[in-house]
Design a protein around this motif. Structure first.
Motif, PDB file in Angstrom:
ATOM      1  N   ALA A  23       0.852  -1.184   0.000  1.00 22.43           N
ATOM      2  CA  ALA A  23       0.000   0.000   0.000  1.00 22.43           C
ATOM      3  C   ALA A  23       0.889   1.234   0.000  1.00 22.43           C
ATOM      4  O   ALA A  23       1.767   1.374   0.858  1.00 22.43           O
ATOM      5  N   ALA A  24       0.639   2.127  -0.961  1.00 19.67           N
ATOM      6  CA  ALA A  24       1.473   3.307  -1.137  1.00 19.67           C
ATOM      7  C   ALA A  24       0.696   4.573  -0.786  1.00 19.67           C
ATOM      8  O   ALA A  24      -0.532   4.631  -0.939  1.00 19.67           O
ATOM      9  N   SER A  25       1.424   5.573  -0.335  1.00 16.42           N
ATOM     10  CA  SER A  25       0.814   6.874  -0.068  1.00 16.42           C
ATOM     11  C   SER A  25       1.882   7.954  -0.145  1.00 16.42           C
ATOM     12  O   SER A  25       3.079   7.657  -0.098  1.00 16.42           O
ATOM     13  N   GLY A  26       1.422   9.204  -0.294  1.00 16.98           N
ATOM     14  CA  GLY A  26       2.344  10.327  -0.263  1.00 16.98           C
ATOM     15  C   GLY A  26       2.914  10.740  -1.600  1.00 16.98           C
ATOM     16  O   GLY A  26       3.786  11.625  -1.652  1.00 16.98           O
ATOM     17  N   PHE A  27       2.436  10.150  -2.689  1.00 17.14           N
ATOM     18  CA  PHE A  27       2.905  10.529  -4.022  1.00 17.14           C
ATOM     19  C   PHE A  27       1.845  10.099  -5.035  1.00 17.14           C
ATOM     20  O   PHE A  27       0.997   9.260  -4.728  1.00 17.14           O
ATOM     21  N   PRO A  28       1.893  10.683  -6.250  1.00 14.93           N
ATOM     22  CA  PRO A  28       0.891  10.342  -7.280  1.00 14.93           C
ATOM     23  C   PRO A  28       1.166   8.954  -7.852  1.00 14.93           C
ATOM     24  O   PRO A  28       1.794   8.797  -8.909  1.00 14.93           O
ATOM     25  N   PHE A  29       0.653   7.964  -7.194  1.00 12.02           N
ATOM     26  CA  PHE A  29       0.982   6.556  -7.434  1.00 12.02           C
ATOM     27  C   PHE A  29       0.874   6.151  -8.903  1.00 12.02           C
ATOM     28  O   PHE A  29       1.745   5.451  -9.424  1.00 12.02           O
ATOM     29  N   MET A  34       6.468   0.841 -10.281  1.00 12.75           N
ATOM     30  CA  MET A  34       6.589   0.258  -8.948  1.00 12.75           C
ATOM     31  C   MET A  34       7.381  -1.036  -9.040  1.00 12.75           C
ATOM     32  O   MET A  34       7.251  -1.788 -10.014  1.00 12.75           O
ATOM     33  N   ASN A  35       8.164  -1.271  -8.014  1.00 15.31           N
ATOM     34  CA  ASN A  35       9.091  -2.403  -8.031  1.00 15.31           C
ATOM     35  C   ASN A  35       8.925  -3.286  -6.808  1.00 15.31           C
ATOM     36  O   ASN A  35       8.603  -2.800  -5.721  1.00 15.31           O
ATOM     37  N   TRP A  36       9.185  -4.574  -7.023  1.00 20.29           N
ATOM     38  CA  TRP A  36       9.386  -5.514  -5.916  1.00 20.29           C
ATOM     39  C   TRP A  36      10.834  -5.991  -5.964  1.00 20.29           C
ATOM     40  O   TRP A  36      11.313  -6.449  -7.007  1.00 20.29           O
ATOM     41  N   TYR A  37      11.522  -5.867  -4.838  1.00 22.78           N
ATOM     42  CA  TYR A  37      12.868  -6.372  -4.667  1.00 22.78           C
ATOM     43  C   TYR A  37      12.827  -7.478  -3.609  1.00 22.78           C
ATOM     44  O   TYR A  37      11.874  -7.582  -2.837  1.00 22.78           O
ATOM     45  N   ARG A  38      13.911  -8.234  -3.561  1.00 25.72           N
ATOM     46  CA  ARG A  38      14.070  -9.199  -2.473  1.00 25.72           C
ATOM     47  C   ARG A  38      15.550  -9.280  -2.088  1.00 25.72           C
ATOM     48  O   ARG A  38      16.424  -8.997  -2.895  1.00 25.72           O
ATOM     49  N   GLN A  39      15.742  -9.666  -0.835  1.00 29.25           N
ATOM     50  CA  GLN A  39      17.095  -9.856  -0.346  1.00 29.25           C
ATOM     51  C   GLN A  39      17.144 -11.101   0.521  1.00 29.25           C
ATOM     52  O   GLN A  39      16.457 -11.174   1.551  1.00 29.25           O
ATOM     53  N   ALA A  40      17.941 -12.060   0.087  1.00 27.70           N
ATOM     54  CA  ALA A  40      18.140 -13.286   0.846  1.00 27.70           C
ATOM     55  C   ALA A  40      19.353 -13.104   1.755  1.00 27.70           C
ATOM     56  O   ALA A  40      20.231 -12.282   1.471  1.00 27.70           O
ATOM     57  N   PRO A  41      19.437 -13.862   2.837  1.00 25.49           N
ATOM     58  CA  PRO A  41      20.575 -13.737   3.752  1.00 25.49           C
ATOM     59  C   PRO A  41      21.894 -13.928   3.017  1.00 25.49           C
ATOM     60  O   PRO A  41      22.054 -14.881   2.251  1.00 25.49           O
ATOM     61  N   GLY A  42      22.799 -12.989   3.215  1.00 28.16           N
ATOM     62  CA  GLY A  42      24.120 -13.085   2.614  1.00 28.16           C
ATOM     63  C   GLY A  42      24.184 -12.728   1.141  1.00 28.16           C
ATOM     64  O   GLY A  42      25.234 -12.879   0.511  1.00 28.16           O
ATOM     65  N   LYS A  43      23.070 -12.268   0.590  1.00 27.08           N
ATOM     66  CA  LYS A  43      23.033 -11.924  -0.827  1.00 27.08           C
ATOM     67  C   LYS A  43      22.640 -10.465  -1.018  1.00 27.08           C
ATOM     68  O   LYS A  43      22.070  -9.837  -0.123  1.00 27.08           O
ATOM     69  N   ARG A  50       8.906  -5.432 -11.955  1.00 24.91           N
ATOM     70  CA  ARG A  50       8.589  -4.014 -12.102  1.00 24.91           C
ATOM     71  C   ARG A  50       7.334  -3.892 -12.938  1.00 24.91           C
ATOM     72  O   ARG A  50       7.143  -4.635 -13.904  1.00 24.91           O
ATOM     73  N   ILE A  51       6.506  -2.921 -12.577  1.00 25.90           N
ATOM     74  CA  ILE A  51       5.332  -2.612 -13.385  1.00 25.90           C
ATOM     75  C   ILE A  51       5.304  -1.121 -13.674  1.00 25.90           C
ATOM     76  O   ILE A  51       5.450  -0.298 -12.764  1.00 25.90           O
ATOM     77  N   PHE A  52       5.123  -0.785 -14.940  1.00 19.43           N
ATOM     78  CA  PHE A  52       5.146   0.604 -15.375  1.00 19.43           C
ATOM     79  C   PHE A  52       3.723   1.179 -15.334  1.00 19.43           C
ATOM     80  O   PHE A  52       2.741   0.466 -15.160  1.00 19.43           O
ATOM     81  N   MET A  53       3.636   2.488 -15.529  1.00 22.99           N
ATOM     82  CA  MET A  53       2.325   3.132 -15.488  1.00 22.99           C
ATOM     83  C   MET A  53       1.433   2.619 -16.599  1.00 22.99           C
ATOM     84  O   MET A  53       0.202   2.637 -16.477  1.00 22.99           O
ATOM     85  N   THR A  54       2.030   2.124 -17.679  1.00 23.14           N
ATOM     86  CA  THR A  54       1.264   1.567 -18.790  1.00 23.14           C
ATOM     87  C   THR A  54       0.693   0.190 -18.474  1.00 23.14           C
ATOM     88  O   THR A  54      -0.152  -0.315 -19.207  1.00 23.14           O
ATOM     89  N   GLY A  55       1.202  -0.426 -17.411  1.00 26.74           N
ATOM     90  CA  GLY A  55       0.831  -1.796 -17.098  1.00 26.74           C
ATOM     91  C   GLY A  55       1.836  -2.812 -17.620  1.00 26.74           C
ATOM     92  O   GLY A  55       1.737  -4.002 -17.295  1.00 26.74           O
ATOM     93  N   ASN A  56       2.780  -2.359 -18.417  1.00 26.78           N
ATOM     94  CA  ASN A  56       3.848  -3.259 -18.866  1.00 26.78           C
ATOM     95  C   ASN A  56       4.655  -3.730 -17.670  1.00 26.78           C
ATOM     96  O   ASN A  56       4.816  -3.001 -16.678  1.00 26.78           O
ATOM     97  N   LYS A  76      -4.087   2.524  -4.912  1.00 32.78           N
ATOM     98  CA  LYS A  76      -2.685   2.890  -4.699  1.00 32.78           C
ATOM     99  C   LYS A  76      -1.910   1.701  -4.129  1.00 32.78           C
ATOM    100  O   LYS A  76      -1.188   1.815  -3.126  1.00 32.78           O
ATOM    101  N   SER A  77      -2.069   0.585  -4.795  1.00 45.55           N
ATOM    102  CA  SER A  77      -1.442  -0.649  -4.319  1.00 45.55           C
ATOM    103  C   SER A  77      -0.798  -1.418  -5.461  1.00 45.55           C
ATOM    104  O   SER A  77      -1.259  -1.360  -6.601  1.00 45.55           O
ATOM    105  N   VAL A  78       0.258  -2.121  -5.112  1.00 42.91           N
ATOM    106  CA  VAL A  78       0.921  -3.010  -6.056  1.00 42.91           C
ATOM    107  C   VAL A  78       1.003  -4.388  -5.403  1.00 42.91           C
ATOM    108  O   VAL A  78       1.129  -4.493  -4.181  1.00 42.91           O
ATOM    109  N   TYR A  79       0.907  -5.417  -6.237  1.00 42.52           N
ATOM    110  CA  TYR A  79       0.806  -6.788  -5.738  1.00 42.52           C
ATOM    111  C   TYR A  79       1.860  -7.668  -6.401  1.00 42.52           C
ATOM    112  O   TYR A  79       2.325  -7.385  -7.517  1.00 42.52           O
ATOM    113  N   LEU A  80       2.191  -8.742  -5.728  1.00 43.83           N
ATOM    114  CA  LEU A  80       3.068  -9.753  -6.312  1.00 43.83           C
ATOM    115  C   LEU A  80       2.480 -11.122  -5.994  1.00 43.83           C
ATOM    116  O   LEU A  80       2.487 -11.544  -4.833  1.00 43.83           O
ATOM    117  N   GLN A  81       1.953 -11.766  -7.022  1.00 47.48           N
ATOM    118  CA  GLN A  81       1.447 -13.121  -6.875  1.00 47.48           C
ATOM    119  C   GLN A  81       2.581 -14.076  -7.182  1.00 47.48           C
ATOM    120  O   GLN A  81       3.160 -14.024  -8.271  1.00 47.48           O
TER     121      GLN A  81
END
Length: 115
Positions: A23-29, A34-43, A50-56, A76-81
């Motif tokens: 859930a995002a707030s404080g900017f014109p979403f 919008m991006n999803w990142y991940r960080q595994a231990p030691g990496k 990533r999803i662009f404003m076009t939906g790409n 104002k939300s982004v999801y990762l299934q």
């Protein structure tokens, strides 16, 4: 101010599914990628999707065909299934946006894939 709040992490067996939300707030979403990142231990932290404003969308090779990023501009939300999860998907997952050359991060949500 920009705020990003992730939810939906948890523990699942290999082959299982999880859905993350941010859930995002404080900017014109709607006009920002919008991006999803991940960080595994030691990496290093890596860009997962990533999803662009076009939906790409764009994905790291290791999750193509298994993960789907989507957005709901009205909420104002982004999801990762995440389907067909593997032990190597275990990581802390972060929502991210870059605005005015500044990077903003959520607090992260843990995903653990283990039998």
């Amino acid at each position: 101010q920009v705020q990003l709040v992730e939810s939906g992490g948890g523990s699942v067996q290999p082959g299982g599914s999880l859905s993350l939300s941010c859930a995002a707030s404080g900017f014109p979403f709607s006009i920002y990628p919008m991006n999803w990142y991940r960080q595994a231990p030691g990496k290093q932290r890596e860009l997962v999707a990533r999803i662009f404003m076009t939906g790409n969308t764009d994905y790291v090779d290791s999750v193509k065909g298994r993960f789907t990023i989507s957005r709901d501009n009205a909420k104002k939300s982004v999801y990762l299934q995440m389907n067909s999860l593997k032990p190597e998907d275990t990581a802390l997952y972060y929502c991210n946006v870059v605005r005015n050359q500044n990077e903003y991060w959520g607090q992260g949500t843990q995903v653990t894939v283990s039998s």
